[in-house]
Design a protein around this motif. Structure first.
Motif, PDB file in Angstrom:
ATOM      1  N   ARG A   8       7.432   5.810  -1.906  1.00 58.56           N
ATOM      2  CA  ARG A   8       7.188   6.703  -1.784  1.00 58.56           C
ATOM      3  C   ARG A   8       8.243   8.082  -1.325  1.00 58.56           C
ATOM      4  N   ASP A  38       0.599  -1.218   0.264  1.00 57.42           N
ATOM      5  CA  ASP A  38      -0.359   0.031   0.006  1.00 57.42           C
ATOM      6  C   ASP A  38       0.645   1.521  -0.181  1.00 57.42           C
ATOM      7  N   LEU A  67       1.806   3.055  -9.028  1.00 58.73           N
ATOM      8  CA  LEU A  67       0.536   2.892  -9.961  1.00 58.73           C
ATOM      9  C   LEU A  67      -0.235   3.235  -8.744  1.00 58.73           C
ATOM     10  N   PRO A  68      -1.793   3.903  -9.598  1.00 60.66           N
ATOM     11  CA  PRO A  68      -2.880   4.214  -9.129  1.00 60.66           C
ATOM     12  C   PRO A  68      -3.580   2.563  -9.227  1.00 60.66           C
ATOM     13  N   LEU A  69      -4.238   2.532  -7.757  1.00 58.69           N
ATOM     14  CA  LEU A  69      -4.999   0.453  -7.433  1.00 58.69           C
ATOM     15  C   LEU A  69      -5.652   0.565  -8.439  1.00 58.69           C
ATOM     16  N   ASP A  70      -6.862   1.188  -9.740  1.00 63.46           N
ATOM     17  CA  ASP A  70      -7.141   0.913 -10.413  1.00 63.46           C
ATOM     18  C   ASP A  70      -6.222  -0.203 -11.496  1.00 63.46           C
ATOM     19  N   ARG A  71      -5.174   0.880 -11.736  1.00 67.17           N
ATOM     20  CA  ARG A  71      -4.312  -0.120 -13.326  1.00 67.17           C
ATOM     21  C   ARG A  71      -3.269  -1.478 -12.416  1.00 67.17           C
ATOM     22  N   TRP A  72      -3.300  -1.454 -11.404  1.00 68.82           N
ATOM     23  CA  TRP A  72      -2.736  -2.933 -10.278  1.00 68.82           C
ATOM     24  C   TRP A  72      -4.358  -3.835 -11.036  1.00 68.82           C
ATOM     25  N   GLN A  89      -0.793   4.440   0.008  1.00 66.79           N
ATOM     26  CA  GLN A  89      -0.914   5.747  -0.009  1.00 66.79           C
ATOM     27  C   GLN A  89      -1.656   6.195  -1.147  1.00 66.79           C
ATOM     28  N   ARG A  90      -2.951   7.239  -0.873  1.00 64.36           N
ATOM     29  CA  ARG A  90      -3.204   7.796  -1.725  1.00 64.36           C
ATOM     30  C   ARG A  90      -3.885   7.358  -2.784  1.00 64.36           C
ATOM     31  N   GLY A  91      -4.499   5.796  -2.490  1.00 66.65           N
ATOM     32  CA  GLY A  91      -5.152   4.984  -4.132  1.00 66.65           C
ATOM     33  C   GLY A  91      -4.120   4.741  -4.884  1.00 66.65           C
ATOM     34  N   GLU A  92      -2.352   4.595  -4.999  1.00 70.36           N
ATOM     35  CA  GLU A  92      -1.738   3.634  -4.959  1.00 70.36           C
ATOM     36  C   GLU A  92      -1.097   2.704  -4.610  1.00 70.36           C
TER      37      GLU A  92
END
Length: 238
Positions: free
Chosen positions: A226, A119, A149-154, A121-124
């Motif tokens: 990060r 994780d 990566l953004p979660l949706d790309r994962w 954080q921040r949706g990534e």
């Protein structure tokens, strides 16, 4: 036989494990990953296997990516042990340890690929893909670098691979928070494989020890998913 102590403290609940050559002798989960929790756990593991600290041949530790606090606690403890005992130290990347946990499992159907993530954080997520060899004894092979990566790309990587008839498993501690939101086409590793384990870190490090390798004590450092908030603020001000 080489005696190796492995520490994992990159997540909320860490662990300590003792390896003797190719045998995992003992592993203990930490109820707290703080320095106050890690030191007693090390003493308990050594007592459980009947070792004195001076008998250790090497120390291994998870180096992230992971929690800022957890990484510091684990690394400082492992480096102090290695320095005091004058023994080699091994740093094991968390994403590799997560993929290896799947690859070493003899109860999980063999995936072609594991996409491990922590994780950020921040949706990534901070994630990396690994090819899983057919042999349970072999280490996963990284496919490219770790990336933020953004979660949706994962998720999308798993949906695409599933649609192509491929075999990919997603794993990592981030699933404790987001598994319920995984798209139907995405295949998840079993929950018992979502967290990095000291037993896996020790197994990876033992292989390196037997090959005569080790890491440099002075330069071994953490891998962060990060920059810290303070570092990001400083970068924005430039």
């Amino acid at each position: 036989m080489s005696k190796l102590l492995a520490l994992e403290s990159t997540e909320m609940f860490g662990s300590v494990a003792a390896w003797d050559g190719s045998r995992l002798l003992f592993e203990q989960t930490l109820q707290r990953r703080s320095a106050r929790g890690l030191a007693p756990a090390i003493a308990e593991v050594l007592a459980a296997v009947g070792w004195q600290p001076s008998e250790l041949d090497a120390v291994a530790v998870g180096i992230g990516p992971g929690s800022f606090t957890g990484l510091r606690v684990g690394l400082v403890t492992a480096k102090m042990l290695a320095y005091a005992l004058k023994k080699p130290i091994f740093g094991v990347e968390t994403l590799l340890a997560l993929a290896a946990g799947v690859g070493f499992s003899e109860t999980t159907p063999r995936p072609g690929t594991v996409f491990a993530a922590v994780d950020a954080q921040r949706g990534e997520v901070f994630a990396r893909r690994f090819a899983i060899p057919a042999n349970h004894e072999e280490l996963p092979v990284a496919e490219g670098e770790a990336e933020l990566l953004p979660l949706d790309r994962w998720w999308a990587a798993g949906e695409k691979r599933g649609g192509e008839g491929g075999s990919m498993l997603h794993t990592g501690p981030v699933l404790q928070r987001v598994a319920d939101h995984a798209p139907p086409a995405v295949r998840l590793a079993g929950p018992e494989l979502w967290l990095p384990r000291a037993s896996v870190i020790g197994r990876i490090a033992m292989g390196r020890l037997e090959r005569g390798e080790c890491d440099d004590l002075g330069s071994l450092g953490p891998i962060y998913s990060r920059p810290s908030a303070a570092e990001e603020k400083k970068l924005r001000m430039r």
